[in-house]
Design an enzyme around this catalytic site. Structure first.
Site, mmCIF file in Angstrom:
data_model
loop_
_atom_site.group_PDB
_atom_site.id
_atom_site.type_symbol
_atom_site.label_atom_id
_atom_site.label_comp_id
_atom_site.label_asym_id
_atom_site.label_seq_id
_atom_site.Cartn_x
_atom_site.Cartn_y
_atom_site.Cartn_z
ATOM 1 C CG HIS A 95 -34.031 -7.991 -36.556
ATOM 2 N ND1 HIS A 95 -34.829 -8.809 -37.825
ATOM 3 C CD2 HIS A 95 -32.523 -8.072 -37.296
ATOM 4 C CE1 HIS A 95 -33.529 -9.001 -38.523
ATOM 5 N NE2 HIS A 95 -32.764 -8.455 -37.907
ATOM 6 C CG ASP A 104 -37.979 -9.037 -38.567
ATOM 7 O OD1 ASP A 104 -37.515 -7.544 -38.004
ATOM 8 O OD2 ASP A 104 -36.952 -9.950 -38.626
ATOM 9 C CB SER A 155 -31.307 -8.028 -41.176
ATOM 10 O OG SER A 155 -30.622 -9.272 -40.396
#
Lengths: 422, 251
Positions: free
Chosen positions: B38, B92, B194
């Site tokens: 992402h 992901d 992230s």
């Protein structure tokens, strides 16, 4: 100009000659003639040894006679008072008077004529080596049968040169052997064998009898051998003084037999044969010969192979072997080539590591690669050692010619994370 | 990082800083960076740095800039138009191939990939390290790197976290075996972290070293429990991708 005859008179003759006179006459008759000089009148002031006034006869710078006083003919039938004969064609007559003549002297009257001389007998030196033939005004030399007159027109020799021997085996002897060899000759022989053979001469000691050397060691008659690069002899004497076998290392050989006018002996006889030219087996380092033989001869080809780790470099080209041929001169071709250690060059650098710089980079040299520890390590353990191999490459036991890789070490922080949280 | 503490880059030398969007990645070798899918959803040429604790713009000049050659998002990652309403973070994971090799040193070195043996399965209670320049309890972003140690917990724990976003229905969230739930009250990863590594010690080795068991992926609320991509499930894809796209060696 040379004349055949002439008259010489003292000054004022037949009147009294004056005081203090020196007069000379140069007499010359044609070549090949001598001079007959005679006096018909001599009236010169007498003195001891003709010291005051005189007439001198000089030939070749040497006084041949000196006259003075009053002389009369010894023979009533001949007007000649004094006479001289010279085997030369030039003469000088010199008249000298001093300052004080108390009496009246009338001098002299002399005449000369050209006379034939015998060149063959009139001189100590023999003008011809063999036959001398006199004629009026000259002479000529001649030779016995089978001899010829040399260009000097005085010496006779034997026409013994020119023989060329091409057979692989043969015999050569001096002219007339075993009878006495001709005098005053130069005999030149050639042995010409095909390439690849050397002339080997063998001589029996008793087959050699040549006028021996003089007190200074010079051979009046001599036998000499000459090959491309060396000379054997001159030899002379009774019994061959040189080696009984002469290996010439050449396929051609010149033989010269030179004699003088005197002392002819039996001469000589030799045998020769062609021996294949051999090339010595050379010790070439770090290489092997194929075929491996004890003896190599002309046109033999050997393959010389370098042992592992060695190579032959010609210009920018290298190889592991080369060919060498036994040449007609007994030398090997390509003799300048050598097997030298294989050169691997500078080892290639690697990323994130280094390699030690070797002192030399020849066959067998070992180098080590290392990685920038602790951040990199070598992908293959024990993969850092490379050896300069026979193929000119740096080789690792595991990786071959592939270079080692330094790969990052993972998961190891330089400083551990100290957790303070509850 | 919630509940964490300041960290030095030497503690996490594999930490890759993604400038925009702010995120992280894990350096896994000279040419590859592992991150969350992402993170790369909207960009194809991320701006990345390694070897720096501070991400202050002026100090980034001293860091080692990484240039991407190509981006590989996991083929099973489902693209969505609105990332704010995304509820499915399955797969992901992504790889960034670099143009040039990264020079390793005390401040830059890769983290290991997990092995395929069961020893590399993380279980509730196992402690791992997280790090990043993301949000803290007080700041949206931080200048200096922070780290924390968090325990693995059951995926159910993450399911139970109350959803903050009113536009998303809690039951829509997808939980799969490709995810690891970890955290404890007040200690968690957050926005901006992230793609960073969830690092665990390699089992049964004498010299301690870390492998990337998870990647910071998503969570319902910072400071509770976070969901991490389970890297072990993607080792084959990672190795295959790297192998198929490794060009001729420059060395």
């Amino acid at each position: 100009e040379p004349t055949m005859h002439g008259e010489i008179l003292s000054p004022n003759y037949p009147q009294a000659y004056p005081n203090d006179v020196v007069k000379s006459w140069d007499i010359e008759v044609p070549e090949g003639f001598g001079i007959h000089l005679y006096f018909t009148h001599v009236d010169i002031e007498p003195s001891e040894s003709c010291a005051y006034d005189s007439v001198q006869i000089i030939s070749g710078g040497i006084e041949e006679g000196r006259l003075c006083g009053q002389k009369t003919s010894k023979s009533p039938n001949s007007p000649i008072i004094e006479e001289f004969q010279f085997p030369y064609n030039k003469l000088q007559v010199v008249f000298t008077s001093d300052f004080s003549n108390e009496e009246r002297f009338t001098g002299f009257a002399a005449y000369y004529t050209a006379i034939d001389i015998n060149e063959c007998t009139d001189f100590t030196d023999v003008p011809c080596s063999h036959f001398c033939n006199n004629f009026i005004g000259g002479y000529f030399c001649s030779c016995p049968p089978e001899y010829f007159l040399h260009d000097d027109m005085r010496n006779c020799g034997v026409n013994c040169s020119g023989d060329v021997f091409t057979a692989l085996i043969g015999e050569i002897s001096s002219p007339n052997y075993p009878n006495p060899y001709p005098e005053n000759s130069r005999c030149e022989y050639q042995i010409q064998l095909q390439e690849g053979f050397q002339v080997v001469v063998t001589m029996q000691r008793e087959d050699f009898d040549v006028e021996p050397a003089d007190s200074e060691g010079n051979c009046p008659d001599s036998l000499t051998f000459a090959s491309k690069n060396q000379q054997f002899g001159p030899y002379c004497g009774n019994g061959f003084p040189g080696p009984l076998t002469i290996r010439t290392q050449s396929n051609t050989l010149g033989i010269v037999f030179q004699t003088d006018l005197m002392g002819q002996k039996k001469g000589w006889k030799l045998r020769y044969h062609g021996d294949p030219i051999s090339c010595a087996k050379k010790i070439t380092a770090n290489s092997t010969w194929e075929p491996d033989k004890a003896k190599y001869v002309f046109k033999d080809v050997v393959k010389i192979t370098c042992v592992d780790g060695f190579e032959v470099v010609e210009g920018h080209v290298s190889s592991t072997s080369y060919y060498s041929t036994c040449q007609s001169d007994g030398q090997w071709s390509n003799s300048g080539l050598k097997c030298q250690p294989v050169y691997c060059g500078i080892p290639d650098p690697i990323a994130n590591g280094k390699v030690e710089e070797p002192e030399n980079s020849v066959f067998g040299t070992v180098v080590h690669y290392t990685c920038e520890e602790p951040y990199y390590y070598m992908e293959h353990e024990e993969g850092g050692e490379y050896r300069c191999a026979a193929n000119g490459r740096w080789v690792n036991d595991q990786l071959g010619i592939e270079l080692p890789r330094c790969i990052p070490a993972c998961g190891v922080p330089t400083e551990p994370f100290q957790v303070h949280q509850r | 990082i919630f509940g964490g503490q300041p960290a030095k880059i030497e503690n996490f030398p594999w930490q890759v800083f993604f400038n925009h969007p702010r995120a992280s990645g894990a350096l896994i070798n000279e040419y590859w960076v592992l991150t969350a899918a992402h993170v790369l959803e909207k960009i194809s040429d991320p701006l990345m740095y390694v070897g720096t604790m501070s991400v202050r713009t002026t100090l980034l000049e001293n860091a080692q800039r990484l240039y991407s050659k190509r981006v590989f998002i996991h083929p099973s990652w489902k693209k969505e138009d609105d990332p704010n309403t995304r509820t499915n973070f399955d797969n992901d994971i992504a790889l960034v191939q670099l143009k040039d090799p990264v020079k390793m040193g005390p401040k830059v070195s890769p983290i290991c990939l997990p092995g395929t043996s069961s020893e590399y399965n993380v279980s509730p209670g196992d402690m791992g390290l997280i790090s990043g320049w993301g949000s803290t309890e007080k700041k949206v972003f931080v200048i200096n790197l922070r780290g924390a140690k968090v325990p693995v917990t059951s995926l159910e724990t993450c399911k139970q976290v109350k959803e903050e976003n009113p536009t998303v229905r809690p039951e829509d969230y997808v939980f799969t075996d490709n995810m690891i739930c970890a955290g404890e009250k007040g200690v968690d990863s957050c926005h901006g972290d992230s793609g960073g590594a969830f690092a665990f010690q390699v089992p049964n080795v004498t010299v301690p070293k870390f492998y990337v068991a998870g990647l910071v992926s998503w969570g319902k609320r910072c400071g509770t429990y976070g969901v991490y991509t389970k890297v072990k499930n993607y080792v084959d894809w990672i190795l295959k991708t790297m192998q198929e796209n490794s060009g001729p060696r420059k060395d």
